[in-house]
Scaffold this active site. Sequence first.
Site, PDB file in Angstrom:
ATOM      1  N   ASP A 109       0.835  -1.199   0.000  1.00 55.83           N
ATOM      2  CA  ASP A 109       0.000   0.000   0.000  1.00 55.83           C
ATOM      3  C   ASP A 109       0.871   1.251   0.000  1.00 55.83           C
ATOM      4  OD1 ASP A 109      -1.930   1.920   0.278  1.00 55.83           O
ATOM      5  OD2 ASP A 109      -2.476   1.405   2.344  1.00 55.83           O
TER       6      ASP A 109
ATOM      7  N   LYS B 233       1.508   7.952   0.424  1.00 49.05           N
ATOM      8  CA  LYS B 233       1.888   7.969   1.839  1.00 49.05           C
ATOM      9  C   LYS B 233       3.252   8.644   2.013  1.00 49.05           C
ATOM     10  CE  LYS B 233      -0.336   3.720   3.460  1.00 49.05           C
ATOM     11  NZ  LYS B 233      -1.199   4.375   4.441  1.00 49.05           N
TER      12      LYS B 233
ATOM     13  N   ASP C 238       0.179  -4.979   4.682  1.00 45.87           N
ATOM     14  CA  ASP C 238      -1.218  -4.589   4.468  1.00 45.87           C
ATOM     15  C   ASP C 238      -2.067  -5.753   3.937  1.00 45.87           C
ATOM     16  OD1 ASP C 238      -2.994  -2.566   4.963  1.00 45.87           O
ATOM     17  OD2 ASP C 238      -2.794  -1.626   2.994  1.00 45.87           O
TER      18      ASP C 238
ATOM     19  N   GLU D 290      -7.935   2.554   0.496  1.00 47.97           N
ATOM     20  CA  GLU D 290      -8.176   1.548  -0.545  1.00 47.97           C
ATOM     21  C   GLU D 290      -8.705   0.233   0.003  1.00 47.97           C
ATOM     22  OE1 GLU D 290      -5.376   1.863   0.973  1.00 47.97           O
ATOM     23  OE2 GLU D 290      -4.899  -0.218   1.406  1.00 47.97           O
TER      24      GLU D 290
ATOM     25  N   ARG E 176     -11.002  -0.415   2.202  1.00 47.21           N
ATOM     26  CA  ARG E 176     -12.471  -0.465   2.221  1.00 47.21           C
ATOM     27  C   ARG E 176     -13.029  -0.603   0.802  1.00 47.21           C
ATOM     28  NH1 ARG E 176     -12.711   5.270   5.205  1.00 47.21           N
ATOM     29  NH2 ARG E 176     -10.709   4.465   5.942  1.00 47.21           N
TER      30      ARG E 176
END
Length: 495
Positions: free
Chosen positions: A266, A273, A284, A345, A347
Amino acid sequence: MQIQVVDAFSGDVAGAEATVLMVPCYEDDFPLESAVLERDDEVVLQALVDRGALTGKAGNCTYLPTPGRVYGGVLVLGVGKRAAVDAEGVRRATGKACDLLTANRAGTVVLDLARHAAFPAAAVVDALLLGQYEFKVYKKPAETPAVNVGALTVIAPKDGDLNALQRGLELAALASLGANGARHLANTPPNDLTPAKLAEFAEGIAKDSGCECTILEQKQMETLGMGSLLAVARGSVQPPRLIILRHHHSDDAKTIAIVGKGVTFDTGGISLKPGADMHEMKYDMCGAAAVLCAMMNIVELKPAVNVICVVPAVENMPDADAMRPGDIVKAYNGKTIEVHNTDAEGRLILADALAYTVDKYKPDAMVDLATLTGACVVALGHHAAGLFTGDDSIAEALIAAGETTGERVWRMPLWDDHDKLIEGNHADICNIGPREGGAISAAAFLKQFVGETPWAHLDIAGTAWGAKHLPYLSPKHASGYGVRLLTAWILKQAG
Ligand code: BES
Ligand code: MN
Ligand code: ZN
């Protein structure tokens, strides 16, 4: 690890040097209770008691080399006050003992429970397996390889049921080895653990067990209308997968679904990020690892319940074709989603996975595990996963499974009020809420995709790695959180 329950120990002199006699010890409660310990060793240990070095306090472990005996050393395992001993205390004490066992190159442990009726022996198995876990695939081999405990002999309590004890210990070993499997997947770097590789792992489980495995690829997901999952996948050259494993018991049995977030890396996507701890985002996919390895246990144990394991697997990258903040996508259940942050992302992929699972398998209960929000780590630290559900009976069962396994969950609110937090401007819903209560709005988002299905969401962002308070888990590695919890919960459902 070979596990053997016996009613008496006569010793295996050939392997004596590498054999450690483990004797539980309660706080300020002496003399030691052992059927095997020789008088001379008792005298030495009593001297340590007298000078206050050996206390029996939880985690106070003492190792005494004993050349010439049928055991090569004694390990006194301090487990705290007699009345307060529980499985997690024993797990933690044994976790500490692991360091002494490794330092003294113990290959066999003889756990003397002859005078310890009702001792949580399975916790010793958990901690020996979890505590000695290593991830050395990518390291130069050591010149003198470490010795691990490869055999455990338990001297059963007097009048104890040897078979029941044996079964309990073997179940613990299976569950903890499953957890180590999840840790291995999670620790594997993201260049080697792609969505396709995660799918291959699932196919391996199916091949070994004969259970059913279905892997949906991009084209099929397009046809099914999984626009939310596919939007995340677009930013990566790694194609997505939707992984489904199925344990079928009977058409009459109830069906449980376990769903795990499988973001193999991620970056945040276009909402990139910060760089500092980004490498940790290889973890992740810990939700995926947990449900897949719980399923590995389930297909082995074949409980009297149907279980569906579903993993949406993607990589969240900021490639030229990546989804943008502002994009509106449509999920499998027809709801439109406005993407305000491409870093939310998890969800998005769970939305399609949950809606599809509900539609296709109509489970009687569904639990998802996801490293979903940093907000959950802020709220609960590394001590418990956040539990979000409107269903009191699932909540109660998961909390109970958390207590028996030490994989704690803590219930958070999830009210209809929270639905307001994720209303969309130009779409049905938005993929983020306000900063405050971020773990709750994430759960409220997932709730949009489960319909009437009894469902619980576990946010494992804090527990999947990074805990420093558990001696049986090295903080350098992923924890495997959820495998033992789910296995216990599902077995309980099956009765
Ligand atoms: N995988 C992260 C959540 C995460 C962050 C887990 C840190 C463990 C440690 C998730 O995809 C994410 O980025 N969530 C965002 C949501 C936000 C954009 C609403 C977060 O928590 O910052
Ligand atoms: Mn993210
Ligand atoms: Zn994520």
